[in-house]
Design a protein around this motif. Structure first.
Motif, short mmCIF file in Angstrom:
data_model
loop_
_atom_site.label_atom_id
_atom_site.label_comp_id
_atom_site.label_asym_id
_atom_site.label_seq_id
_atom_site.Cartn_x
_atom_site.Cartn_y
_atom_site.Cartn_z
N TRP A 1 0.81 -1.22 0.00
CA TRP A 1 0.00 0.00 0.00
C TRP A 1 0.85 1.27 0.00
CZ3 TRP A 1 -5.32 -0.30 -0.07
CH2 TRP A 1 -5.91 -1.52 0.32
N ASP A 2 0.45 2.25 -0.78
CA ASP A 2 0.82 3.64 -0.56
C ASP A 2 -0.07 4.14 0.60
OD1 ASP A 2 1.77 6.32 -1.03
OD2 ASP A 2 -0.10 6.70 -2.10
N LEU A 3 0.23 5.33 1.11
CA LEU A 3 -0.56 5.83 2.25
C LEU A 3 -1.35 7.09 1.92
CD1 LEU A 3 2.00 5.16 5.14
CD2 LEU A 3 0.01 3.80 4.49
N ASP A 4 -0.66 8.20 1.61
CA ASP A 4 -1.36 9.47 1.36
C ASP A 4 -2.31 9.34 0.17
OD1 ASP A 4 0.05 10.69 3.42
OD2 ASP A 4 1.65 11.40 2.08
N HIS A 5 -3.56 9.72 0.39
CA HIS A 5 -4.62 9.66 -0.63
C HIS A 5 -4.89 8.24 -1.10
CE1 HIS A 5 -5.06 13.96 -0.86
NE2 HIS A 5 -3.81 14.15 -1.22
#
Length: 348
Positions: free
Chosen positions: A16-20
């Motif tokens: 996963w990416d985090l921001d948005h």
């Protein structure tokens, strides 16, 4: 029976990416970011299905981990990479740490640039737009045929592995002393009806330590376990840190004069525990007791050379070769007792 079925690619880890992506907003601009609606349920369901999860995020590490702890979800992410490096380099490191194939990784990010960077550097990675994340659970790649007990415990078993690795890195004595310190117990038993779902899962998920890559359905395995012409065995391992689960499977075709190993596989998590040698030696012992010639099929892939080496190390010699297909014959004079560093229980 169709034995050489092509493996269906299943996702083993979502990065996963985090921001948005995992939460709304940018953490370094607003410390009060909130998880996106429905994301907690997705994280928990992936975990329940036995799909591991990690993080590749361009962020400040300590602040980000504190936020994940605040949300109560930090424990779901193994080997998180929170730094300013490229996403592709972070994913490479995660794959190395988990010891799984790059083609079993899904990467979720809201930014087209980040997904394109990963796709260019790591074309085998399945990239997914964070805007479509709520449809992810319905993808066939994310849907295991069965959710087994091993599936549900997979993350916890990897967490135990992390603890073992730390101890191993600090251990200064011989390898056999370290293995003895683990107090390992290995169980080899006939596949029972309760093992069938996990047995099928092993044939689908295991790529590296797999001698042929043959997959078998639940129904085929059920028929094989009841066949007088076959031996179907499953292997479990535990130590003082906990369970590894059911980590190995063997299928032997039994003729009057010859036995042939059709499939031998193990989870990559036990690669350094000597389980492969123990299992091969058990098969050698069985063949010797029954006074039969022992053969073994092997199908070369770009990822299973370790199993080829294991056969050679165990004294198997090539007697036929046809393209990627090799037929080995065992030297039954090479039968050895089980090593002292592990207790082996063979259950008929």
């Amino acid at each position: 029976m169709s034995q050489a079925k092509k493996k269906e690619k299943k996702i083993k880890c979502v990065v996963w990416d985090l921001d948005h992506t995992l939460w709304n907003g940018v953490l370094l601009e607003d410390r009060n970011v909130q998880l996106r609606e429905g994301l907690l349920e997705i994280i928990k369901e992936l975990d329940n299905r036995g799909i591991l999860q990690s993080i590749a995020s361009k962020n400040e590490h300590n602040t980000t981990m504190a936020k994940l702890e605040e949300f109560g979800i930090a424990e779901y992410f193994l080997y998180p990479h929170i730094n300013w490096n490229s996403k592709s380099s972070s994913i490479k490191n995660i794959v190395t740490s988990l010891n799984i194939g790059m083609d079993t990784i899904a990467f979720v990010d809201d930014q087209p640039f980040e997904r394109e960077e990963v796709s260019f550097e790591l074309p085998d990675v399945f990239c997914w737009d964070a805007a479509d994340v709520h449809a992810m659970l319905d993808l066939p790649e994310m849907t295991p045929t069965f959710i087994t007990e091993d599936s549900k415990k997979r993350r916890h078993m990897y967490m135990s592995d992390i603890e073992r690795q730390k101890v191993e890195e600090e251990f200064t004595g011989p390898q056999e002393e370290f293995l003895a310190s683990l107090e390992m117990v290995l169980k080899i038993s006939k596949v029972g009806s309760d093992d069938l779902q996990r047995a099928e899962e092993l044939t689908v998920r295991t790529n590296q330590l797999n001698t042929t890559g043959y997959t078998y359905s639940y129904e085929e395995l059920d028929a094989l376990r009841q066949s007088d012409q076959h031996k179907l065995m499953i292997v479990e391992l535990q130590d003082k840190y906990g369970e590894y689960g059911k980590i190995g499977l063997v299928l032997i075709e039994c003729g009057e004069q010859d036995w042939k190993i059709k499939l031998l596989l193990m989870s990559c998590r036990v690669m350094s525990r000597g389980v492969g040698s123990i299992l091969m030696n058990h098969i050698l012992q069985l063949a010797h007791q029954h006074n039969v010639r022992l053969l073994a099929e092997f199908v070369k892939t770009d990822r299973n050379r370790m199993m080829y080496v294991s056969y050679k190390f165990a004294g198997f010699k090539e007697v036929e070769e046809n393209g990627d297909h090799v037929l080995f014959e065992a030297d039954l004079s090479r039968v050895q007792p089980f090593p002292d560093y592990v207790k082996v229980h063979v259950l008929d």
